[in-house]
Design a protein around this motif. Structure first.
Motif, short mmCIF file in Angstrom:
data_model
loop_
_atom_site.label_atom_id
_atom_site.label_comp_id
_atom_site.label_asym_id
_atom_site.label_seq_id
_atom_site.Cartn_x
_atom_site.Cartn_y
_atom_site.Cartn_z
N SER A 121 12.68 23.93 37.74
CA SER A 121 12.14 22.60 37.48
C SER A 121 11.14 22.21 38.56
CB SER A 121 13.26 21.57 37.41
OG SER A 121 14.09 21.82 36.30
N LEU B 294 9.41 24.33 40.40
CA LEU B 294 8.25 25.19 40.19
C LEU B 294 7.36 24.65 39.07
CD1 LEU B 294 6.65 27.77 40.79
CD2 LEU B 294 8.17 28.96 39.21
N LEU B 295 7.97 24.21 37.98
CA LEU B 295 7.21 23.66 36.87
C LEU B 295 6.45 22.41 37.30
CD1 LEU B 295 6.43 23.66 33.89
CD2 LEU B 295 8.53 22.38 33.42
N GLU C 235 5.39 21.72 40.31
CA GLU C 235 4.29 22.16 41.17
C GLU C 235 3.14 22.73 40.33
OE1 GLU C 235 6.17 24.96 43.75
OE2 GLU C 235 6.84 23.41 45.15
N MET C 236 3.47 23.50 39.31
CA MET C 236 2.43 24.09 38.47
C MET C 236 1.67 23.01 37.71
SD MET C 236 4.44 27.47 37.09
CE MET C 236 3.15 27.96 35.99
N ARG C 237 2.38 22.00 37.23
CA ARG C 237 1.71 20.90 36.53
C ARG C 237 0.81 20.11 37.47
NH1 ARG C 237 6.72 18.91 32.70
NH2 ARG C 237 6.37 20.46 31.08
N LEU D 73 -0.67 21.28 40.16
CA LEU D 73 -1.82 22.13 40.45
C LEU D 73 -2.78 22.16 39.27
CD1 LEU D 73 -3.21 24.09 42.36
CD2 LEU D 73 -1.83 25.91 41.39
N ALA D 74 -2.26 22.24 38.07
CA ALA D 74 -3.11 22.26 36.88
C ALA D 74 -3.92 20.97 36.77
CB ALA D 74 -2.26 22.45 35.63
#
Length: 67
Positions: free
Chosen positions: A21, A23-24, A26-28, A30-31
């Motif tokens: 969760s 990691l998700l 963080e990815m959002r 960054l996106a």
């Protein structure tokens, strides 16, 4: 003993879910910061042509350098 093993597996799965969760999230984040690129076949070809022309210009500049 089986009950303890089951509890350990459940705790490990919960920890893994929490880590994923994070990691998700963080990815959002960054996106949201990265620019959107709508590179289609035409714009990719245009970019390749632009790059080729630039490289040819740089090469021509080297050809005119005094030795």
């Amino acid at each position: 003993m089986a009950r303890l093993a089951q509890e350990a597996m459940e705790l490990a799965a919960t920890g893994q879910k929490a880590a994923l969760s994070v990691l998700l999230a963080e990815m959002r984040a960054l996106a949201a910061l990265l620019p959107v690129s709508e590179t289609g076949p035409e714009s990719a070809a245009e970019e390749a042509e632009r790059r080729r022309l630039h490289e040819a210009e740089v090469e021509a500049g080297f050809d005119n350098m005094p030795v």
